[in-house]
Every structure is written in C-alpha cells, then in structure tokens.
Write a protein that holds these residues in place. Structure first.
Motif, short mmCIF file in Angstrom:
data_model
loop_
_atom_site.label_atom_id
_atom_site.label_comp_id
_atom_site.label_asym_id
_atom_site.label_seq_id
_atom_site.Cartn_x
_atom_site.Cartn_y
_atom_site.Cartn_z
N UNK A 125 -6.46 22.22 -17.91
CA UNK A 125 -6.11 21.31 -18.99
C UNK A 125 -7.09 21.35 -20.16
N UNK A 126 -8.31 21.77 -19.89
CA UNK A 126 -9.32 21.92 -20.95
C UNK A 126 -9.26 23.30 -21.60
N UNK A 127 -8.44 24.20 -21.03
CA UNK A 127 -8.37 25.61 -21.49
C UNK A 127 -9.75 26.25 -21.46
N UNK A 128 -10.49 25.94 -20.40
CA UNK A 128 -11.87 26.38 -20.25
C UNK A 128 -11.92 27.55 -19.26
N UNK A 129 -11.91 28.77 -19.80
CA UNK A 129 -11.90 29.96 -18.95
C UNK A 129 -13.11 30.03 -18.02
N UNK A 130 -14.27 29.69 -18.54
CA UNK A 130 -15.50 29.78 -17.74
C UNK A 130 -15.45 28.81 -16.55
N UNK A 131 -15.06 27.57 -16.79
CA UNK A 131 -14.95 26.60 -15.70
C UNK A 131 -13.84 26.97 -14.74
N UNK A 132 -12.77 27.56 -15.26
CA UNK A 132 -11.68 27.99 -14.39
C UNK A 132 -12.16 29.07 -13.43
N UNK A 133 -12.83 30.09 -13.95
CA UNK A 133 -13.33 31.17 -13.10
C UNK A 133 -14.33 30.61 -12.08
N UNK A 134 -15.13 29.62 -12.50
CA UNK A 134 -16.11 29.01 -11.60
C UNK A 134 -15.44 28.21 -10.49
N UNK A 135 -14.20 27.75 -10.72
CA UNK A 135 -13.46 27.00 -9.70
C UNK A 135 -12.85 27.90 -8.64
N UNK A 136 -12.83 29.22 -8.89
CA UNK A 136 -12.22 30.19 -7.98
C UNK A 136 -13.28 30.97 -7.22
N UNK A 137 -12.92 31.38 -6.01
CA UNK A 137 -13.80 32.28 -5.26
C UNK A 137 -13.71 33.67 -5.89
N UNK A 138 -14.72 34.52 -5.68
CA UNK A 138 -14.57 35.91 -6.09
C UNK A 138 -13.38 36.51 -5.33
N UNK A 159 3.41 38.09 -5.75
CA UNK A 159 1.97 38.22 -5.97
C UNK A 159 1.72 38.61 -7.43
N UNK A 160 0.72 37.99 -8.01
CA UNK A 160 0.34 38.26 -9.41
C UNK A 160 -1.16 38.51 -9.50
N UNK A 161 -1.55 39.21 -10.54
CA UNK A 161 -2.96 39.39 -10.85
C UNK A 161 -3.47 38.09 -11.46
N UNK A 162 -4.49 37.50 -10.86
CA UNK A 162 -4.98 36.20 -11.31
C UNK A 162 -5.38 36.23 -12.79
N UNK A 163 -6.15 37.25 -13.19
CA UNK A 163 -6.63 37.29 -14.57
C UNK A 163 -5.49 37.44 -15.57
N UNK A 164 -4.57 38.35 -15.30
CA UNK A 164 -3.43 38.55 -16.22
C UNK A 164 -2.56 37.31 -16.27
N UNK A 165 -2.23 36.75 -15.11
CA UNK A 165 -1.34 35.60 -15.07
C UNK A 165 -1.95 34.41 -15.79
N UNK A 166 -3.22 34.11 -15.49
CA UNK A 166 -3.82 32.93 -16.12
C UNK A 166 -4.00 33.11 -17.62
N UNK A 167 -4.28 34.32 -18.05
CA UNK A 167 -4.39 34.54 -19.50
C UNK A 167 -3.04 34.26 -20.18
N UNK A 168 -1.96 34.80 -19.60
CA UNK A 168 -0.63 34.63 -20.21
C UNK A 168 -0.05 33.24 -20.03
N UNK A 169 -0.19 32.68 -18.83
CA UNK A 169 0.49 31.43 -18.50
C UNK A 169 -0.33 30.17 -18.78
N UNK A 170 -1.65 30.34 -18.91
CA UNK A 170 -2.50 29.17 -19.16
C UNK A 170 -3.22 29.28 -20.50
N UNK A 171 -4.11 30.24 -20.62
CA UNK A 171 -5.06 30.22 -21.73
C UNK A 171 -4.46 30.59 -23.08
N UNK A 172 -3.71 31.66 -23.18
CA UNK A 172 -3.18 32.04 -24.50
C UNK A 172 -1.91 31.28 -24.86
N UNK A 173 -1.37 30.50 -23.90
CA UNK A 173 -0.13 29.76 -24.17
C UNK A 173 -0.31 28.25 -24.03
#
Length: 114
Positions: free
Chosen positions: A28-41, A51-65
């Motif tokens: 909700x904050x569109x905070x990529x850094x905090x989002x990545x920190x909330x996920x395990x490696x 199945x989706x690629x986490x980075x691609x999906x979140x960029x398209x479905x969350x951060x850039x939109x």
C-alpha cells in the motif's frame, strides 16, 4: 444503488500476522525496499493458480500500476486474506491471498480472484 454491500476494510495495523502486515503495508505504500524486506530470499508466488516470477509480477501488478489492498477479512491464523485489490491496469476486484511465513518473512504468497 446496486444493493451490493461493501465490507469495511480492516486496518492494516490490525492484521495479526506480522509478516503479512509488513507485506500489505509495503504494497500500500508502494515501497519496493520494504516489500523485498518482507519476503524471504527466493520467495515464490502464484496468481490464479499459475506460478509467476515474483519480481516481474510485483513490478507490473503492484509498483508500476499503483496496486492497493483493502483487506476485508483475515483467517484465524492470519495467513489468509480476502481483499479488494485495485491497480491502474485492472481496476478493482475481490481477491484472496494466502501466505506461507518462514522465519518471520513471507516465503510464498498465492493470490487470485475471490
């Protein structure tokens, strides 16, 4: 009026699972850094059973939109949510979210239309 009732969103601060709360807060904050920190490696995810690629999906479905979650319900264990999810690409839809937490972080999330 459509006669459809809209559930009052649950405040993010009231989500009982800390890892899920961190995930939703970052979305909700569109905070990529905090989002990545909330996920395990190596975190994984699926959308509507695919199945989706986490980075691609979140960029398209969350951060850039401008993705945003208004949580309507959470499961007793705090690892499942029903939310009104909206972004600039798809508009708003009712969605389900299921999380697997490992060492205090989200290791997997699964989302789809409710």
């Amino acid at each position: 009026m459509s006669g459809r009732t809209t559930a009052v969103p649950i405040a993010v601060s009231k989500l009982t699972e800390p890892a899920v709360r961190a995930f939703v807060t970052a979305v909700n904050a569109h905070d990529r850094e905090s989002f990545r920190a909330a996920l395990t490696p190596g975190a994984t995810m699926s959308d509507d059973g695919s199945e989706r690629d986490v980075d691609d999906w979140t960029e398209n479905e969350i951060f850039s939109s401008n993705g945003h979650m208004d949580v309507e319900k959470q499961t007793a264990d705090g690892l499942g949510l029903v939310a009104r999810y909206r972004n600039d690409t798809w508009g708003e839809m009712r969605t389900t979210w299921r999380f697997t937490v490992e060492d205090g972080k989200v290791g997997r999330f699964e989302t789809g239309q409710a």
